[in-house]
Design a protein around this motif. Structure first.
Motif, PDB file in Angstrom:
ATOM      1  N   ILE A   1       0.880  -1.076   0.054  1.00 38.36           N
ATOM      2  CA  ILE A   1       0.129   0.030  -0.081  1.00 38.36           C
ATOM      3  C   ILE A   1       0.798   1.141   0.044  1.00 38.36           C
ATOM      4  N   ILE A   2       0.453   1.999  -0.750  1.00 40.90           N
ATOM      5  CA  ILE A   2       1.178   3.489  -0.496  1.00 40.90           C
ATOM      6  C   ILE A   2       0.194   4.713  -0.351  1.00 40.90           C
ATOM      7  N   PHE A   3       0.611   5.744   0.142  1.00 43.13           N
ATOM      8  CA  PHE A   3      -0.040   6.794   0.332  1.00 43.13           C
ATOM      9  C   PHE A   3       0.697   8.191  -0.127  1.00 43.13           C
ATOM     10  N   GLN A   4       0.050   8.364  -1.161  1.00 42.13           N
ATOM     11  CA  GLN A   4       0.840   9.610  -1.743  1.00 42.13           C
ATOM     12  C   GLN A   4      -0.183  10.745  -2.600  1.00 42.13           C
ATOM     13  N   THR A   5       0.353  11.404  -3.729  1.00 44.22           N
ATOM     14  CA  THR A   5      -0.643  12.280  -4.084  1.00 44.22           C
ATOM     15  C   THR A   5      -1.095  12.235  -5.401  1.00 44.22           C
ATOM     16  N   ASP A   6      -1.008  11.018  -6.189  1.00 42.13           N
ATOM     17  CA  ASP A   6      -1.463  10.577  -7.736  1.00 42.13           C
ATOM     18  C   ASP A   6      -2.043   9.330  -7.705  1.00 42.13           C
ATOM     19  N   MET A   7      -3.010   9.198  -8.786  1.00 44.34           N
ATOM     20  CA  MET A   7      -3.427   7.903  -9.200  1.00 44.34           C
ATOM     21  C   MET A   7      -2.307   7.059  -9.874  1.00 44.34           C
ATOM     22  N   THR A   8      -2.106   5.789  -9.643  1.00 40.92           N
ATOM     23  CA  THR A   8      -1.170   4.876 -10.094  1.00 40.92           C
ATOM     24  C   THR A   8      -1.917   4.227 -11.146  1.00 40.92           C
ATOM     25  N   ARG A   9      -1.437   4.388 -12.281  1.00 39.11           N
ATOM     26  CA  ARG A   9      -2.246   4.017 -13.624  1.00 39.11           C
ATOM     27  C   ARG A   9      -1.660   2.641 -14.053  1.00 39.11           C
ATOM     28  N   LEU A  10      -2.111   1.347 -13.191  1.00 35.68           N
ATOM     29  CA  LEU A  10      -1.769   0.342 -13.890  1.00 35.68           C
ATOM     30  C   LEU A  10      -2.886  -0.681 -13.592  1.00 35.68           C
ATOM     31  N   ASP A  11      -3.054  -1.747 -14.178  1.00 33.82           N
ATOM     32  CA  ASP A  11      -3.986  -2.653 -14.194  1.00 33.82           C
ATOM     33  C   ASP A  11      -4.032  -3.583 -12.749  1.00 33.82           C
ATOM     34  N   THR A  12      -3.201  -3.621 -12.292  1.00 38.95           N
ATOM     35  CA  THR A  12      -2.704  -4.340 -11.085  1.00 38.95           C
ATOM     36  C   THR A  12      -3.183  -3.594 -10.143  1.00 38.95           C
ATOM     37  N   VAL A  13      -3.153  -2.401 -10.132  1.00 38.52           N
ATOM     38  CA  VAL A  13      -3.425  -1.527  -8.886  1.00 38.52           C
ATOM     39  C   VAL A  13      -4.647  -0.703  -8.796  1.00 38.52           C
ATOM     40  N   ARG A  14      -5.266  -0.564  -7.708  1.00 31.96           N
ATOM     41  CA  ARG A  14      -6.605   0.127  -7.216  1.00 31.96           C
ATOM     42  C   ARG A  14      -6.182   1.494  -6.514  1.00 31.96           C
ATOM     43  N   ASN A  15      -6.986   2.538  -6.667  1.00 33.92           N
ATOM     44  CA  ASN A  15      -6.582   3.735  -6.076  1.00 33.92           C
ATOM     45  C   ASN A  15      -8.128   4.193  -5.393  1.00 33.92           C
ATOM     46  N   LEU A  16      -7.804   5.072  -4.401  1.00 36.22           N
ATOM     47  CA  LEU A  16      -8.893   5.483  -3.515  1.00 36.22           C
ATOM     48  C   LEU A  16      -8.357   6.873  -3.009  1.00 36.22           C
ATOM     49  N   GLN A  17      -9.118   7.996  -3.242  1.00 37.15           N
ATOM     50  CA  GLN A  17      -8.847   9.115  -2.781  1.00 37.15           C
ATOM     51  C   GLN A  17      -9.145   9.041  -1.236  1.00 37.15           C
ATOM     52  N   LEU A  18      -8.348   9.557  -0.474  1.00 38.81           N
ATOM     53  CA  LEU A  18      -8.637   9.688   1.188  1.00 38.81           C
ATOM     54  C   LEU A  18      -9.054  10.919   1.209  1.00 38.81           C
ATOM     55  N   ASP A  19      -8.312  11.797   1.037  1.00 43.42           N
ATOM     56  CA  ASP A  19      -8.346  13.274   1.295  1.00 43.42           C
ATOM     57  C   ASP A  19      -8.010  14.239   0.183  1.00 43.42           C
ATOM     58  N   CYS A  20      -8.118  15.541   0.738  1.00 43.15           N
ATOM     59  CA  CYS A  20      -7.611  16.871  -0.224  1.00 43.15           C
ATOM     60  C   CYS A  20      -7.199  17.743   0.675  1.00 43.15           C
ATOM     61  N   TYR A  21      -5.981  18.075   0.487  1.00 45.79           N
ATOM     62  CA  TYR A  21      -5.371  19.430   1.627  1.00 45.79           C
ATOM     63  C   TYR A  21      -5.113  20.735   0.693  1.00 45.79           C
ATOM     64  N   PRO A  22      -6.035  21.558   1.201  1.00 51.25           N
ATOM     65  CA  PRO A  22      -5.681  22.788   0.431  1.00 51.25           C
ATOM     66  C   PRO A  22      -4.470  23.324   0.692  1.00 51.25           C
ATOM     67  N   LEU A  23      -3.735  23.914  -0.311  1.00 53.42           N
ATOM     68  CA  LEU A  23      -2.421  24.698  -0.004  1.00 53.42           C
ATOM     69  C   LEU A  23      -2.774  26.077   0.000  1.00 53.42           C
ATOM     70  N   HIS A  24      -1.610  26.830   0.780  1.00 48.79           N
ATOM     71  CA  HIS A  24      -1.726  28.329   1.063  1.00 48.79           C
ATOM     72  C   HIS A  24      -0.162  28.743   0.838  1.00 48.79           C
ATOM     73  N   TRP A  25      -0.280  29.968   0.466  1.00 50.71           N
ATOM     74  CA  TRP A  25       1.001  30.752   0.503  1.00 50.71           C
ATOM     75  C   TRP A  25       1.282  30.972   2.075  1.00 50.71           C
ATOM     76  N   VAL A  26       2.376  30.550   2.625  1.00 52.14           N
ATOM     77  CA  VAL A  26       2.929  30.708   3.942  1.00 52.14           C
ATOM     78  C   VAL A  26       4.221  31.289   4.041  1.00 52.14           C
ATOM     79  N   ALA A  27       4.415  32.271   5.021  1.00 48.78           N
ATOM     80  CA  ALA A  27       5.611  32.822   5.202  1.00 48.78           C
ATOM     81  C   ALA A  27       5.735  33.259   6.838  1.00 48.78           C
ATOM     82  N   ALA A  28       7.184  33.509   7.189  1.00 47.00           N
ATOM     83  CA  ALA A  28       7.552  33.802   8.376  1.00 47.00           C
ATOM     84  C   ALA A  28       6.771  35.000   8.957  1.00 47.00           C
ATOM     85  N   GLN A  29       6.323  35.063   9.842  1.00 45.18           N
ATOM     86  CA  GLN A  29       5.541  36.270  10.426  1.00 45.18           C
ATOM     87  C   GLN A  29       6.466  37.337  10.943  1.00 45.18           C
TER      88      GLN A  29
END
Length: 318
Positions: free
Chosen positions: A142-170
């Motif tokens: 099993i792997i947990f990462q950011t993209d679908m693995t396009r192979l006949d022998t692999v199944r995929n399931l989207q678990l979550d979605c993290y919004p990204l933001h611009w972040v800087a040191a205050q």
């Protein structure tokens, strides 16, 4: 077929070394070579290629590896069941990108340990691209990462979605209003590893805004990105869930008034075949843990009104 020869083959594939395999199995390199030769003769195929770079599986060896590992797992389960039917043992190999490791992987391992106390859990931390390659080659279940693995022998399931933001040191030179993406891209941007999905999505976003030479620094460690941004190295393109503590204590701040980076999906991918029932049970637990984590996350930003209410909403599986 000699089980000892199969075990030797599996360990060479994992360690990529006849010498290390000999040490692991408390025998000699000559004995290891003899076992491999006997196995190759029986199967009628060459399993390894040896050169100056080390040992690599041939295409035939790669196919044999999947079956050999399943056979070794079955044998281990059989031995454990004979000793104690209530403690049948097995092994699950999980690969995770840094973002998952720093969010909900630990609670998942805790759940797995409590649910399956006899289960051996192997954890690998790596980039999304490397994890997909490892899954394809049979090194991960099993792997947990950011993209679908396009192979006949692999199944995929989207678990979550993290919004990204611009972040800087205050309080840093980057903690100021920016009128456009073009202006922001004149500063140093720090984000995930080169050619990763977040990196590619960020490049596409900037190109669509007519920014063709952004100053992007790619780092394959979420904690390193956080540290660099915190120390004033540049502006981070990060999921706020990774830096909740820093945002809460005022070390970091989010930048508003400009389009934010594209969101980052979290995808589970797993191999089909023998043992899939146990693997899919782990996926089910991962869904529960990811949802619990998301529900526990309270968005923390400089001005929470600037963020959508569903910042940490679990994205339903497709």
């Amino acid at each position: 077929m000699n089980i000892k020869f199969l075990e030797t083959f599996v360990w060479i594939a994992r360690l990529k070394s006849f010498r290390l395999t000999a040490e692991k199995l408390f025998t000699t390199q000559a004995s290891i070579s003899s076992r491999v030769a006997a196995l190759e003769d029986e199967l009628g195929a060459r399993l390894f290629v040896r050169d100056s770079k080390g040992v690599a599986l041939t295409p035939e060896g790669q196919r044999v590896l999947e079956y050999a590992e399943h056979m070794m797992d079955t044998l281990q389960n059989l031995k454990s069941a004979i000793k104690d039917p209530q403690q049948a043992r097995g092994r699950i190999r999980i690969g995770a990108m840094d973002t998952v490791i720093h969010t909900w992987l630990s609670p998942l391992v805790t759940r797995l340990t409590a649910t399956y106390p006899a289960l051996e859990i192997e954890i690998t931390a790596d980039t999304a691209r490397n994890l997909s390659d490892q899954l394809e080659k049979g090194y991960q279940d099993i792997i947990f990462q950011t993209d679908m693995t396009r192979l006949d022998t692999v199944r995929n399931l989207q678990l979550d979605c993290y919004p990204l933001h611009w972040v800087a040191a205050q309080g840093s030179v980057f903690d100021r209003p920016f009128s456009s993406l073009q202006e922001l891209a004149e500063e140093r941007i720090v984000t995930f590893s080169r050619n990763s999905r977040p990196h590619q999505d960020l490049l596409n976003m900037l190109h669509e805004a007519n920014v063709f030479a952004p100053r992007i620094n790619c780092v394959n460690s979420a904690s390193a990105i956080t540290r660099l941004v915190r120390d004033g190295f540049g502006i981070g393109a990060l999921p706020t869930t990774l830096v909740r503590t820093e945002l809460a204590n005022g070390t970091l701040t989010t930048l508003s008034g400009i389009p934010q980076p594209p969101s980052m999906d979290i995808v589970a991918s797993w191999r089909t075949g023998s043992g899939i029932e146990r693997v899919e049970e782990v996926i089910r637990l991962a869904q529960e843990v990811a949802k619990t984590y998301s529900n526990s996350c309270k968005p923390v930003t400089t001005d929470e009104r600037e963020l959508p209410e569903n910042l940490f909403r679990l994205i339903p599986a497709s």
